[in-house]
Design a protein around this motif. Structure first.
Motif, short mmCIF file in Angstrom:
data_model
loop_
_atom_site.label_atom_id
_atom_site.label_comp_id
_atom_site.label_asym_id
_atom_site.label_seq_id
_atom_site.Cartn_x
_atom_site.Cartn_y
_atom_site.Cartn_z
N TYR A 32 0.83 -1.21 0.00
CA TYR A 32 0.00 0.00 0.00
C TYR A 32 0.87 1.26 0.00
O TYR A 32 0.37 2.36 -0.14
CB TYR A 32 -0.92 0.02 1.21
N PHE A 33 2.14 1.07 0.25
CA PHE A 33 3.08 2.18 0.24
C PHE A 33 4.23 1.81 -0.68
O PHE A 33 4.50 0.63 -0.90
CB PHE A 33 3.64 2.42 1.64
N ILE A 34 4.89 2.81 -1.20
CA ILE A 34 6.07 2.57 -2.01
C ILE A 34 7.30 2.63 -1.12
O ILE A 34 8.14 1.77 -1.13
CB ILE A 34 6.14 3.59 -3.16
N ASP A 35 7.32 3.68 -0.30
CA ASP A 35 8.50 4.00 0.46
C ASP A 35 8.42 3.38 1.86
O ASP A 35 7.44 3.60 2.57
CB ASP A 35 8.55 5.53 0.58
N PRO A 36 9.42 2.63 2.28
CA PRO A 36 9.37 2.01 3.62
C PRO A 36 9.27 3.05 4.74
O PRO A 36 8.54 2.85 5.71
CB PRO A 36 10.68 1.23 3.71
N ALA A 37 10.01 4.15 4.59
CA ALA A 37 10.00 5.15 5.66
C ALA A 37 8.60 5.74 5.82
O ALA A 37 8.10 5.91 6.93
CB ALA A 37 11.01 6.25 5.35
N GLU A 38 7.97 6.03 4.70
CA GLU A 38 6.62 6.62 4.75
C GLU A 38 5.64 5.63 5.37
O GLU A 38 4.80 5.99 6.20
CB GLU A 38 6.16 7.01 3.34
N ALA A 39 5.77 4.36 4.96
CA ALA A 39 4.88 3.33 5.49
C ALA A 39 5.04 3.22 7.00
O ALA A 39 4.06 3.21 7.76
CB ALA A 39 5.19 1.99 4.84
N GLN A 40 6.29 3.20 7.42
CA GLN A 40 6.60 3.07 8.84
C GLN A 40 6.04 4.25 9.62
O GLN A 40 5.38 4.11 10.65
CB GLN A 40 8.13 2.98 8.98
N LEU A 41 6.27 5.45 9.06
CA LEU A 41 5.86 6.68 9.74
C LEU A 41 4.34 6.76 9.84
O LEU A 41 3.78 7.11 10.88
CB LEU A 41 6.43 7.88 8.99
N SER A 42 3.67 6.45 8.74
CA SER A 42 2.21 6.52 8.76
C SER A 42 1.64 5.61 9.84
O SER A 42 0.77 5.99 10.61
CB SER A 42 1.63 6.12 7.41
N LEU A 43 2.17 4.39 9.89
CA LEU A 43 1.65 3.44 10.86
C LEU A 43 2.01 3.86 12.29
O LEU A 43 1.18 3.80 13.19
CB LEU A 43 2.17 2.02 10.58
N SER A 44 3.26 4.35 12.47
CA SER A 44 3.58 4.72 13.85
C SER A 44 2.73 5.87 14.32
O SER A 44 2.38 5.96 15.49
CB SER A 44 5.06 5.04 14.05
N LYS A 45 2.37 6.77 13.41
CA LYS A 45 1.48 7.88 13.82
C LYS A 45 0.11 7.35 14.19
O LYS A 45 -0.51 7.79 15.16
CB LYS A 45 1.37 8.91 12.71
N VAL A 46 -0.38 6.39 13.39
CA VAL A 46 -1.68 5.80 13.69
C VAL A 46 -1.64 5.16 15.08
O VAL A 46 -2.55 5.32 15.88
CB VAL A 46 -2.04 4.74 12.63
N GLU A 47 -0.54 4.47 15.35
CA GLU A 47 -0.47 3.72 16.60
C GLU A 47 -0.04 4.58 17.77
O GLU A 47 -0.35 4.28 18.91
CB GLU A 47 0.50 2.54 16.42
N TRP A 48 0.69 5.64 17.48
CA TRP A 48 1.23 6.45 18.57
C TRP A 48 0.13 7.21 19.31
O TRP A 48 0.15 7.32 20.53
CB TRP A 48 2.26 7.44 18.02
N VAL A 49 -0.82 7.72 18.57
CA VAL A 49 -1.87 8.53 19.21
C VAL A 49 -2.84 7.59 19.92
O VAL A 49 -3.46 6.74 19.30
CB VAL A 49 -2.62 9.37 18.16
N PRO A 50 -2.96 7.74 21.24
CA PRO A 50 -3.90 6.87 21.96
C PRO A 50 -5.32 7.11 21.47
O PRO A 50 -5.64 8.20 20.99
CB PRO A 50 -3.75 7.30 23.42
N ALA A 51 -6.15 6.11 21.59
CA ALA A 51 -7.54 6.24 21.13
C ALA A 51 -8.19 7.46 21.75
O ALA A 51 -8.04 7.71 22.95
CB ALA A 51 -8.32 4.98 21.48
N GLY A 52 -8.88 8.22 20.93
CA GLY A 52 -9.57 9.40 21.44
C GLY A 52 -8.69 10.62 21.61
O GLY A 52 -9.16 11.69 21.99
N MET A 53 -7.39 10.49 21.33
CA MET A 53 -6.50 11.63 21.55
C MET A 53 -6.10 12.33 20.26
O MET A 53 -5.27 13.23 20.27
CB MET A 53 -5.24 11.19 22.32
N ALA A 54 -6.69 11.91 19.16
CA ALA A 54 -6.47 12.66 17.92
C ALA A 54 -7.47 13.82 17.89
O ALA A 54 -8.64 13.63 18.23
CB ALA A 54 -6.69 11.77 16.71
#
Lengths: 421, 154, 646
Positions: C340-362
């Protein structure tokens, strides 16, 4: 006749600081600062029955009492000297003859209200008055009557003079506040009223020049004395009347409030110009209703003038004789108001243009019977404008239709102005 | 261009104001005194002094009657056309001035000496009809008196 | 909660609600021009007059400026109120030109509506109309000042709401003028909203003037594709061409407005070079034939090279539905590379942002508008996501403290922001501990998530993503164990790629034995592809994107795709002449010219059927089931915790 505002006047020049002081000037300030609490000063003004001299006639002390006592942050006093109502020139004469009563009055009011910084807002064209006032402020400051720790007390107060650049609407108190803040001087939505949220969001009192100039004498001589100055039982104090138009001697004169209109015109102004016959007058500046000969015995005080269908306004009496066409006079007034509208709300911006068009047409001889209803609709529905400007603008038209409808009809039926050949 | 001295005094005015905007009218009037009218250049200079965009200065300048955004050449003649002066026949005075100067209202005379504008009540209604040339007031005008005044002011 | 009676209907509203809004809550529309829910009360037009029959105030009142109070009895139909409203219209029509037939606002004009509704028809004013000189305001907006009814909405939006300084109101009385100091393009990146907010035709969309009337348009609720903010909008199409894009209200997201990129950048959709023809080895074929060819070649490729030589590639602009189905297709071939991503860094970053923000804290844009402390980590917000900056401005105007964390910063970035910031070198310098509604904002490029660990609990986050569905792509990648394409290629095994709505860098196609693509954008994929299938663009199909905050929003098909009627080549008119005849096409056909496309998700579903003989599964099943019923006209759906959790 007792003079309060013109007591210190010299015939050909402004009174000097020394002369003013020698004649009891600043005694009221000394009395207030040493022997009265701010509340007592305010109470004295309430008891005196002093009503705003700018036009609306709102009780001054009551206006002061609306300022919340314990609100944190600065509060402001603005003296409204944007005297731009056609026919009105009393504040100019007052300030050119004596700036000190106003300076003392502003200081007293600031003391009563807890104001550290007051403004005097003057219209663009009063350069002489402005220079006079600035010199007066400097002299008072030098004498320790203004600035830090006045007369050695805890009370400090500064007065800043602000010269406008000319617009009638700046005299509306909330527009004035916007003007002082350097914003476009459109009026503000009320509430909140300036007493609660005004200049830079702080509690603000706006009083007319003549109103504040009355305060020193009230404090010096007491409320009962001030009330006793009036000619009519419900009145209080004196009033500056400035007369213009078809009189022999158009003067600005201080008379007891409640003096009959006829007396002002006939005695103070020497009656109509030779060969002219009284037809109508505007009793209180451009935004008041025309009165006819039948009203000449009205005591010139707020309530009696309202009873005969007009307003005391600023006390600017404009006299018209039989040679004046009142349709054209009204048209002149409407043109003034249409030009001076701030352009904020529809009724004022567009309604006045409509009225102007109708009156122009009637004066030209193109009026129609239905125009009378259309004009009446405007006098009624322009009262739902954003501020008091448009209703005020409709007052002369209202007076025209109430007291001189026949003259308007004559224009329509004869298809021309009956006074023009 | 304004002088360094004028710039400094205006900067001082802005600094002592409670907010820069409070000084806006004073700054515009001083620049108008310098240029004769508030030129585009003056609008830009006012904006810089006040921290406003030219448009924001324009918003204020065009609101006021006595800030002129069109050229004023020579001395400015303001002639009152409000009700007290009307009752004293200011219409005749205005027509006379137009004829004498050969201008329409808002125009400047061919010799560049005068610019004629109507204005609202000047607060000198007892002396109606009135006009002001530069900072000098003239009251109880008649066509003859106007001629004498123009001669003197020219 | 004040209780009042409006036209015999009892209404109870929260304190502070105006009578106009209270009436609206029970379905009574009081005519108005200057009132706008997003702007401060002006009470300038005086059209919303009502008669107060009883209660604390009496008589004619302006309902927009009158707070509802207990005991009020309001009539919106009283003859006095009607007369006032009629007069207001008559006053405005004194000067408003009677040019509706040649006005682009005609048919969607509030003034036109209320003039007709109020019954004004006969002109009693006999003077001339006031006229103004128009200004050149840039390529986005056409200015027609004569039509102005001085409601002050434009200047209130432009200066107060959006913080612009180059547009405003000059003059006074009947001479008030809304414009710039001199001719020139409007500087605010939100200027296009003047088109939506003007109740009449002073500001019209220059990019789509005189093309169609409101009733001609095909339109539907949609979502902006340009960044991850997920602003709601509505593309308006006529004869298969997007004429205008307008803002669509979503109080949780963009409120009433969109940025100029969202509104004016229609170039992708209307690109005349958009690939619209299915191709096999570069030759035009029917869509069905191309799909068959794709199925055959895919099967052959897998047979000869093995499934692990094949990469199925989606993107951050692909709809969530197509992404789910792509995973289903991948599941049919054990070992196939799903990307779903071309670039590994972008893929990694997108997912870590998704996971980093605790539920309800976005934090949503709505929460940004109400924040009291905001820390912006280094990014050029005005370039990346202007609407986030506009939301921050609303908080700033209400007194929020805004900090920009920037060790090195060019002055230019600061000047463009529509609010003032305090620049601090470190995030630790922002006193977020004092915040009641603190929010940390970071751009898509921000990678130092560790640095956010010190942020006190309770503070929310806006962590922007690069694409409109980066958030969704990250969830898919995690769920289906996808790998970034570069990583897959680096393994050396990948010999074939099927790229689905993906902008593939050219070098990644090097050395492939099989390359097929499906896209609607003119991104150069059609030519090198052995099989190419044109898809329908976002505005031409339905789908779901998940914005930076994890809000899934559904968009619907606004119009049927195809070559725009304007400029249609002669061959579609059944004529070989160079110039098309001046009448509509006379060749009867089932689909519009150039309209033989499919949604990406449908393409994948059909491919699954071709390859397996079984219909594709419903995408919103299992884990994704909660997303099945999202109202495209609602606020969207914040993803439930079980979907966010790994």
């Amino acid at each position: 006749m007792e003079q309060v505002l013109f007591r210190h006047n010299r015939p050909d020049r402004s009174v000097t600081f020394e002369e003013y002081c020698a004649e009891g000037g600043f005694d009221a300030l000394k009395k207030a600062l040493t022997a009265m609490t701010p509340d007592e000063v305010q109470q004295t003004v309430i008891d005196s029955g002093l009503r705003g001299r700018g036009g609306a006639g709102f009780p001054t002390g009551k206006k002061w009492s609306f300022v919340p006592r314990n609100l944190p942050g600065p509060r402001w006093l603005i003296c409204n000297g944007d005297e731009m109502e056609p026919g009105t020139y009393k504040d100019r004469v007052l300030l050119e003859k004596n700036p000190f009563s106003l300076i003392e009055g502003v200081t007293l009011a600031s003391y009563a209200l807890g104001v550290r910084h007051a403004f005097i807002f003057l219209r663009r064209d009063y350069e002489t008055a402005a220079a006079n006032l600035q010199a007066g402020i400097d002299a008072a400051k030098k004498a320790g009557l203004l600035g830090e720790r006045i007369l050695g007390t805890e009370f400090s107060c500064d007065i800043d003079l602000h010269l406008s650049a000319g617009r009638y609407i700046c005299g509306e108190e909330t527009a004035l506040i916007n003007a002082l803040e350097g914003k476009r001087p459109n009026p503000r939505q009320k509430p909140p009223f300036p007493a609660v949220k005004g200049l830079w969001g702080g509690p603000t009192v706006v009083n007319n020049v003549e109103t504040l100039a009355n305060v020193p004498a009230i404090i010096a001589n007491g409320a009962a004395w001030f009330k006793g100055l009036a000619r009519n039982p419900e009145g209080a104090g004196t009033k500056l009347f400035c007369v213009s138009g078809s009189v022999v001697n158009p003067v600005c004169i201080e008379l007891p409030i409640g003096t009959p209109l006829r007396e002002i015109i006939d005695q103070a102004c020497g009656g109509l110009k030779p060969g002219k016959k009284f037809k109508a007058c505007i009793p209180g500046g451009a935004s008041t209703q025309f009165l006819s000969e039948a009203h000449l015995d009205v005591p010139m005080d707020f309530d009696p003038v309202v009873k005969v269908g007009s307003r005391l306004g600023s006390g600017a009496i404009i006299v018209f004789d039989e040679g004046h066409c009142l349709v054209e006079a009204t048209l002149n007034l409407i043109k003034f108001f249409a030009r001076e509208s701030c352009g904020w709300c529809t009724p004022c911006r567009e309604g006045l243009q409509f009225v102007k068009e109708i009156l122009e047409r009637i004066e030209r001889g193109g009026g129609e019977e239905r125009d009378l209803d259309l004009l009446r609709d405007h006098t009624r529905f322009l009262s739902y404008a954003f501020c008091a400007f448009a209703p005020g603008a409709m007052s002369p038209l209202d007076g025209l239709l109430a007291n001189f409808e026949d003259e308007v009809r004559e224009h329509i039926t004869r298809k021309r102005c009956p006074l023009k050949g | 261009m304004i002088s360094e001295q004028l710039k400094k005094s205006l900067q001082q005015r802005v600094e002592t104001a409670i907010t820069p905007r409070e000084a806006a009218v004073d700054v515009m009037k001083e620049l108008q005194r310098h240029y004769g009218w508030l030129t585009d250049e003056a609008v830009g200079e006012a904006g810089e002094l006040l921290g406003l965009s030219p448009l924001q200065v324009e918003e204020l300048a065009t609101f006021y009657e006595k800030i002129y955004r069109r050229p004023v050449t020579g001395k400015l003649i303001q002639v009152c056309d409000s009700i007290s002066c009307w009752s004293g026949c200011c219409d005749g005075i205005i027509e006379h001035l137009k004829k004498r100067l050969d201008v329409e209202l808002g125009g400047s005379s061919a010799d560049g000496k005068f610019t004629l504008v109507p204005c609202c009540c000047l607060g000198r209604c007892g002396d109606a009809p009135v006009m002001v040339i530069g900072e000098t007031f003239y009251g109880n005008l008649t066509p003859e008196k106007v001629d004498q005044i123009l001669e003197k002011e020219r | 909660m004040p209780k009042l009676i409006i036209d015999d209907i009892e209404v109870e509203v929260p304190a502070g609600t105006s009578v106009l809004e209270a009436a609206r809550s029970v379905g009574i529309t009081i005519p108005h021009f200057c009132y706008h829910p997003a702007l401060a009360i002006a009470a300038a037009c005086r059209l919303c007059a009502v008669k107060m029959l009883d209660g604390p105030v009496k008589g004619i009142q302006m309902s927009c400026a009158l707070p509802a109070q207990d005991g009020m009895v309001v009539s919106t139909t009283d003859p006095d109120a009607l007369k006032m409203r009629k007069l207001v219209i008559e006053w405005l029509m004194i000067n408003h030109p009677h040019d509706c037939p040649v006005c682009d606002e005609g048919g969607e004009c509030l003034l036109q509506d209320f003039t007709i509704a109020g019954g004004h028809g006969i002109r009693r004013y006999q003077g001339k109309k006031r006229t103004h000189v128009n200004q050149y305001l840039g390529e986005g907006i056409y200015h027609e000042m004569n039509r102005c009814i001085q409601c002050y909405r434009c200047v209130r939006f432009y200066q107060e709401y959006a913080g612009g300084t180059d547009f405003g109101v000059t003059g006074c009385a009947g001479r008030v003028y809304f414009g710039r100091f001199d001719d020139g393009p409007l500087e605010s990146p939100f200027s296009g909203n003047l088109v939506d907010i003007c109740p009449t035709g002073v500001f019209t969309d220059k990019t789509g003037r005189f093309r169609a009337r409101y009733w001609d348009y095909q339109y539907a609720p949609s979502i902006c594709p340009h960044c991850s903010a997920g602003c709601n909008l509505s593309p308006q199409a006529y004869h298969r061409e997007v004429i205008k894009i307008v803002a669509r209200r979503n109080d949780e997201v963009n409120g009433w407005f969109i940025c100029d990129r969202a509104r004016f950048d229609k170039s992708d959709l209307n690109d005349p070079l958009r690939p619209r023809q299915a191709l096999v080895d570069g030759s035009p074929v029917e869509w069905e034939a191309a799909l068959n060819a794709l199925a055959t070649r895919l099967r052959e490729f897998v047979q000869s090279h093995g499934a692990d030589s094949l990469a199925l590639v989606g993107s951050t602009r692909l709809s969530l539905e197509a992404g789910i189905l792509l995973a289903e297709l991948a599941a049919r071939y054990k070992g196939v590379r799903l990307c779903y991503f071309i670039d590994p860094a972008e893929a990694q970053l997108s997912l870590s942002k998704v996971e980093w923000v605790p539920a309800g804290m976005a934090a949503s844009q709505a929460e940004l508008r109400e924040a009291d402390f905001i820390a912006i980590l280094p990014c050029d917000l005005m370039e990346e996501s202007p609407m986030i900056a506009l939301a921050i401005r609303q908080a700033f105007v209400k007194g929020a403290k805004v900090y920009l964390v920037a060790p090195h910063l060019t002055a230019l970035n600061l000047e463009r922001l529509p609010f003032q910031v305090q620049v601090v070198p470190e995030l630790a310098d922002v006193p977020l501990g004092e915040a009641k509604r603190g929010i940390v904002v970071a751009g898509a490029g921000f990678a130092d998530l560790k640095g956010l660990e010190a942020v006190p609990t309770g503070v929310k986050f806006v962590l922007l993503q690069p694409g409109p569905n980066s958030f969704g792509a990250a969830l898919l990648a995690r769920e289906y164990r996808a790998v970034p394409l570069r990583e897959a290629i680096a393994s050396g095994k990948v010999k074939g790629i099927l790229a689905l709505e993906t902008d593939l860098p050219e070098e990644l196609r090097q050395g492939l034995t099989f390359f097929a693509a499906a896209d609607w954008r003119n991104n150069g994929a059609a030519e090198p592809a052995s099989v190419f299938l044109p898809t329908s663009a976002w505005a031409e199909t339905g789908g779901t994107w998940i914005n930076y905050e994890g809000r899934a929003q559904r968009y619907r098909q606004a119009y049927k795709t195809g070559l725009p009627l304007r400029g249609l080549p002669a061959r579609y008119y059944g004529s070989q002449e160079a110039e098309p005849p001046a009448h509509p096409p006379r060749v009867h056909r089932a689909v519009a010219p150039g309209g033989d496309t499919r949604s990406a998700w449908m393409l994948v579903a059909e491919l699954i059927f071709k390859l397996t003989g079984e219909p594709a599964a419903e995408p919103y099943a299992g884990k994704w089931a909660p997303l099945k019923h999202i109202d495209p006209e609602g606020p969207g759906m914040r993803l439930p915790a079980e979907l966010l959790a790994g």
